[in-house]
Design an enzyme around this catalytic site. Structure first.
Site, PDB file in Angstrom:
ATOM      1  N   HIS A 289       6.738  -0.460 -20.011  1.00 52.32           N
ATOM      2  CA  HIS A 289       5.791  -0.213 -18.921  1.00 52.32           C
ATOM      3  C   HIS A 289       4.403  -0.090 -19.530  1.00 52.32           C
ATOM      4  O   HIS A 289       4.220   0.633 -20.515  1.00 52.32           O
ATOM      5  CB  HIS A 289       6.077   1.128 -18.231  1.00 52.32           C
ATOM      6  CG  HIS A 289       7.238   1.113 -17.318  1.00 52.32           C
ATOM      7  ND1 HIS A 289       7.140   0.745 -15.999  1.00 52.32           N
ATOM      8  CD2 HIS A 289       8.534   1.430 -17.525  1.00 52.32           C
ATOM      9  CE1 HIS A 289       8.330   0.838 -15.437  1.00 52.32           C
ATOM     10  NE2 HIS A 289       9.198   1.256 -16.345  1.00 52.32           N
TER      11      HIS A 289
ATOM     12  N   HIS B 113      13.063  -2.007 -21.665  1.00 53.07           N
ATOM     13  CA  HIS B 113      11.872  -2.535 -20.990  1.00 53.07           C
ATOM     14  C   HIS B 113      10.623  -1.775 -21.435  1.00 53.07           C
ATOM     15  O   HIS B 113      10.725  -0.721 -22.039  1.00 53.07           O
ATOM     16  CB  HIS B 113      12.023  -2.498 -19.466  1.00 53.07           C
ATOM     17  CG  HIS B 113      12.144  -1.127 -18.888  1.00 53.07           C
ATOM     18  ND1 HIS B 113      13.296  -0.387 -18.954  1.00 53.07           N
ATOM     19  CD2 HIS B 113      11.249  -0.359 -18.220  1.00 53.07           C
ATOM     20  CE1 HIS B 113      13.117   0.774 -18.345  1.00 53.07           C
ATOM     21  NE2 HIS B 113      11.874   0.819 -17.896  1.00 53.07           N
TER      22      HIS B 113
ATOM     23  N   TYR C 184     -15.735  -0.802   4.446  1.00 52.00           N
ATOM     24  CA  TYR C 184     -16.908  -1.066   3.619  1.00 52.00           C
ATOM     25  C   TYR C 184     -17.496  -2.441   3.941  1.00 52.00           C
ATOM     26  O   TYR C 184     -18.702  -2.595   4.121  1.00 52.00           O
ATOM     27  CB  TYR C 184     -16.539  -0.971   2.136  1.00 52.00           C
ATOM     28  CG  TYR C 184     -17.666  -1.340   1.214  1.00 52.00           C
ATOM     29  CD1 TYR C 184     -18.711  -0.457   0.959  1.00 52.00           C
ATOM     30  CD2 TYR C 184     -17.701  -2.581   0.591  1.00 52.00           C
ATOM     31  CE1 TYR C 184     -19.758  -0.797   0.126  1.00 52.00           C
ATOM     32  CE2 TYR C 184     -18.736  -2.933  -0.247  1.00 52.00           C
ATOM     33  CZ  TYR C 184     -19.762  -2.045  -0.481  1.00 52.00           C
ATOM     34  OH  TYR C 184     -20.797  -2.385  -1.303  1.00 52.00           O
TER      35      TYR C 184
ATOM     36  N   GLN D  43     -21.156  -3.233   5.515  1.00 46.70           N
ATOM     37  CA  GLN D  43     -22.114  -4.107   4.831  1.00 46.70           C
ATOM     38  C   GLN D  43     -22.569  -5.236   5.761  1.00 46.70           C
ATOM     39  O   GLN D  43     -23.752  -5.590   5.789  1.00 46.70           O
ATOM     40  CB  GLN D  43     -21.502  -4.681   3.553  1.00 46.70           C
ATOM     41  CG  GLN D  43     -21.253  -3.645   2.477  1.00 46.70           C
ATOM     42  CD  GLN D  43     -22.535  -2.966   2.038  1.00 46.70           C
ATOM     43  OE1 GLN D  43     -23.486  -3.611   1.627  1.00 46.70           O
ATOM     44  NE2 GLN D  43     -22.569  -1.649   2.127  1.00 46.70           N
TER      45      GLN D  43
END
Length: 142
Positions: A62, A60, A124, A128
């Protein structure tokens, strides 16, 4: 901030991607491993995708990559797996089966990589929204 930018966009889109050879065959070793590493690097440069980290294991791959927002993860993976198969078969024709043209398995695993939590994003957004409400109420007071 280590954000990247396009003409009108600042971005930081990082992903962890894992994909495998068809039938999870243990073929990614020796010269094939070196070639897969080189091919992936070349193809990422063509699409302006930054490789942050990567590992080619025996069965595999990554990748930790930063993909520009103008390119979807799905489109990038289709491109990467398709072109890398062709380039790999050019270098190692013995890997190609006469019945099956695919080298990589159909799917892949992807997850986003971020350095902030859901709670931080929610905080956040709420801040806002509150700031916007304050500005709106102060402008109507005039």
């Amino acid at each position: 901030m280590d954000n990247k930018s396009l003409s009108h966009t600042r971005w930081k889109c990082q992903y962890h991607i894992v994909f495998i050879p068809k039938y999870r065959k243990k073929v990614l070793y020796g010269k094939v491993r070196e070639d897969v590493r080189e091919i992936i690097s070349i193809l990422c440069k063509y699409k302006s995708v930054e490789i942050i980290a990567g590992a080619v294991c025996i069965d595999h791959v990554h990748l930790s990559v930063a993909i520009p927002p103008k390119l979807s993860v799905s489109d990038f993976m289709g491109y990467l797996k398709g072109k890398s198969t062709l380039m790999l078969y050019d270098r190692h024709p013995e890997l190609q089966s006469k019945w099956d043209k695919a080298f990589w398995a159909r799917g892949y695993y992807v997850e986003t990589i971020g350095n902030i939590t859901d709670a931080a994003v929610q905080k956040y957004i709420n801040e806002q929204a509150e700031e916007s409400r304050r500005e709106d109420s102060s402008s109507t007071a005039l």
